[in-house]
Design a protein around this motif. Sequence first.
Motif, PDB file in Angstrom:
ATOM      1  N   ASN A   1       0.802  -1.229   0.000  1.00 29.79           N
ATOM      2  CA  ASN A   1       0.000   0.000   0.000  1.00 29.79           C
ATOM      3  C   ASN A   1       0.828   1.269   0.000  1.00 29.79           C
ATOM      4  O   ASN A   1       0.330   2.331  -0.348  1.00 29.79           O
ATOM      5  N   ASP A   2       2.086   1.168   0.404  1.00 27.29           N
ATOM      6  CA  ASP A   2       2.884   2.385   0.445  1.00 27.29           C
ATOM      7  C   ASP A   2       3.650   2.653  -0.856  1.00 27.29           C
ATOM      8  O   ASP A   2       4.495   3.530  -0.907  1.00 27.29           O
ATOM      9  N   ILE A   3       3.332   1.914  -1.921  1.00 29.62           N
ATOM     10  CA  ILE A   3       3.961   2.202  -3.214  1.00 29.62           C
ATOM     11  C   ILE A   3       3.475   3.576  -3.685  1.00 29.62           C
ATOM     12  O   ILE A   3       2.295   3.902  -3.597  1.00 29.62           O
ATOM     13  N   LYS A   4       4.399   4.345  -4.121  1.00 30.41           N
ATOM     14  CA  LYS A   4       4.070   5.706  -4.554  1.00 30.41           C
ATOM     15  C   LYS A   4       3.391   5.671  -5.915  1.00 30.41           C
ATOM     16  O   LYS A   4       3.699   4.811  -6.750  1.00 30.41           O
ATOM     17  N   PRO A   5       2.478   6.592  -6.175  1.00 26.75           N
ATOM     18  CA  PRO A   5       1.749   6.585  -7.448  1.00 26.75           C
ATOM     19  C   PRO A   5       2.667   6.662  -8.665  1.00 26.75           C
ATOM     20  O   PRO A   5       2.402   6.012  -9.679  1.00 26.75           O
ATOM     21  N   TRP A   6       3.764   7.411  -8.584  1.00 21.43           N
ATOM     22  CA  TRP A   6       4.666   7.532  -9.730  1.00 21.43           C
ATOM     23  C   TRP A   6       5.418   6.233  -9.969  1.00 21.43           C
ATOM     24  O   TRP A   6       5.701   5.885 -11.108  1.00 21.43           O
TER      25      TRP A   6
ATOM     26  N   ASP B   1       2.929   4.012 -11.682  1.00 16.32           N
ATOM     27  CA  ASP B   1       2.845   4.440 -13.087  1.00 16.32           C
ATOM     28  C   ASP B   1       4.027   3.916 -13.893  1.00 16.32           C
ATOM     29  O   ASP B   1       3.868   3.467 -15.032  1.00 16.32           O
ATOM     30  N   LEU B   2       5.218   3.965 -13.293  1.00 18.79           N
ATOM     31  CA  LEU B   2       6.414   3.452 -13.973  1.00 18.79           C
ATOM     32  C   LEU B   2       6.252   1.968 -14.276  1.00 18.79           C
ATOM     33  O   LEU B   2       6.430   1.536 -15.415  1.00 18.79           O
ATOM     34  N   PHE B   3       5.929   1.179 -13.259  1.00 23.11           N
ATOM     35  CA  PHE B   3       5.804  -0.264 -13.457  1.00 23.11           C
ATOM     36  C   PHE B   3       4.736  -0.609 -14.497  1.00 23.11           C
ATOM     37  O   PHE B   3       4.954  -1.430 -15.380  1.00 23.11           O
ATOM     38  N   MET B   4       3.593   0.023 -14.383  1.00 17.75           N
ATOM     39  CA  MET B   4       2.509  -0.274 -15.321  1.00 17.75           C
ATOM     40  C   MET B   4       2.824   0.271 -16.723  1.00 17.75           C
ATOM     41  O   MET B   4       2.587  -0.414 -17.721  1.00 17.75           O
ATOM     42  N   GLY B   5       3.353   1.489 -16.781  1.00 18.52           N
ATOM     43  CA  GLY B   5       3.702   2.073 -18.079  1.00 18.52           C
ATOM     44  C   GLY B   5       4.727   1.229 -18.807  1.00 18.52           C
ATOM     45  O   GLY B   5       4.629   1.017 -20.022  1.00 18.52           O
TER      46      GLY B   5
ATOM     47  N   SER C   1       6.421  10.788 -14.023  1.00 20.34           N
ATOM     48  CA  SER C   1       6.369   9.596 -13.164  1.00 20.34           C
ATOM     49  C   SER C   1       7.611   8.736 -13.340  1.00 20.34           C
ATOM     50  O   SER C   1       8.205   8.278 -12.358  1.00 20.34           O
ATOM     51  N   PHE C   2       8.009   8.503 -14.583  1.00 23.91           N
ATOM     52  CA  PHE C   2       9.185   7.674 -14.844  1.00 23.91           C
ATOM     53  C   PHE C   2      10.422   8.316 -14.224  1.00 23.91           C
ATOM     54  O   PHE C   2      11.207   7.650 -13.557  1.00 23.91           O
TER      55      PHE C   2
ATOM     56  N   GLU D   1      14.067   7.899  -7.442  1.00 21.80           N
ATOM     57  CA  GLU D   1      13.836   7.368  -6.091  1.00 21.80           C
ATOM     58  C   GLU D   1      14.332   5.928  -5.970  1.00 21.80           C
ATOM     59  O   GLU D   1      14.954   5.571  -4.966  1.00 21.80           O
ATOM     60  N   LEU D   2      14.048   5.111  -6.967  1.00 18.67           N
ATOM     61  CA  LEU D   2      14.503   3.720  -6.922  1.00 18.67           C
ATOM     62  C   LEU D   2      16.027   3.658  -6.865  1.00 18.67           C
ATOM     63  O   LEU D   2      16.607   2.848  -6.134  1.00 18.67           O
ATOM     64  N   PHE D   3      16.677   4.520  -7.620  1.00 16.48           N
ATOM     65  CA  PHE D   3      18.134   4.587  -7.609  1.00 16.48           C
ATOM     66  C   PHE D   3      18.629   4.981  -6.218  1.00 16.48           C
ATOM     67  O   PHE D   3      19.537   4.348  -5.669  1.00 16.48           O
TER      68      PHE D   3
END
Length: 181
Positions: A17-22, A25-29, A78-79, A85-87
């Motif tokens: 639940n704490d996954i950020k919307p961006w 969006d990255l994963f789905m995009g 979003s990407f 952030e992931l980096f």
Amino acid sequence: ASFNTKTRVLTVPILNNDIKPWTYDLFMGHEVGHALWTKVEDLEKAIDLKLNKAICNIVEDSRIERKIKDKYPGLRNSFSKAYKELFAENFFGTEGLDLNKMNFIDRINLYCKIGVSTGIKFDAEETQILREVEATQTFDDVIVVVQKIKSHMEEQEQERQKKAATRKSAGEMDDDEDMYE
């Protein structure tokens, strides 16, 4: 998340639940990009040509991510935000590493995802190949660039081995000796 090019099924795991919307969006995009532009016939062609799977995946990811951001410009932010952030969260396992000592395809991968803020440098020949990666439009373009990258990396490895052999014969220690093991 994943996309099966044969069955055309997009699998979305139940995410924290704490996954950020961006990041969502990255994963789905990313996966929708594969759904739209990665064809099973292309993957079969890559297998038939015995292309390096890791190199092919990185170049194809670059292509489909550029295309999805062009088709849906709202995903650009979003990407960018998600990859940065992931980096920063060490998603890519690079914490403490000198990114410029990574192999060529890993530097391409990080650069295409995160950009110049990584500080990754490329020599003139690598820059030309990177531009070709960033210009791929079709899977046939991907194939051509994958072959160039593999050839370039093989040349780099041969040069590294030659230098290491020269150093060893001169009694010098190679700082990067175990980097490729």
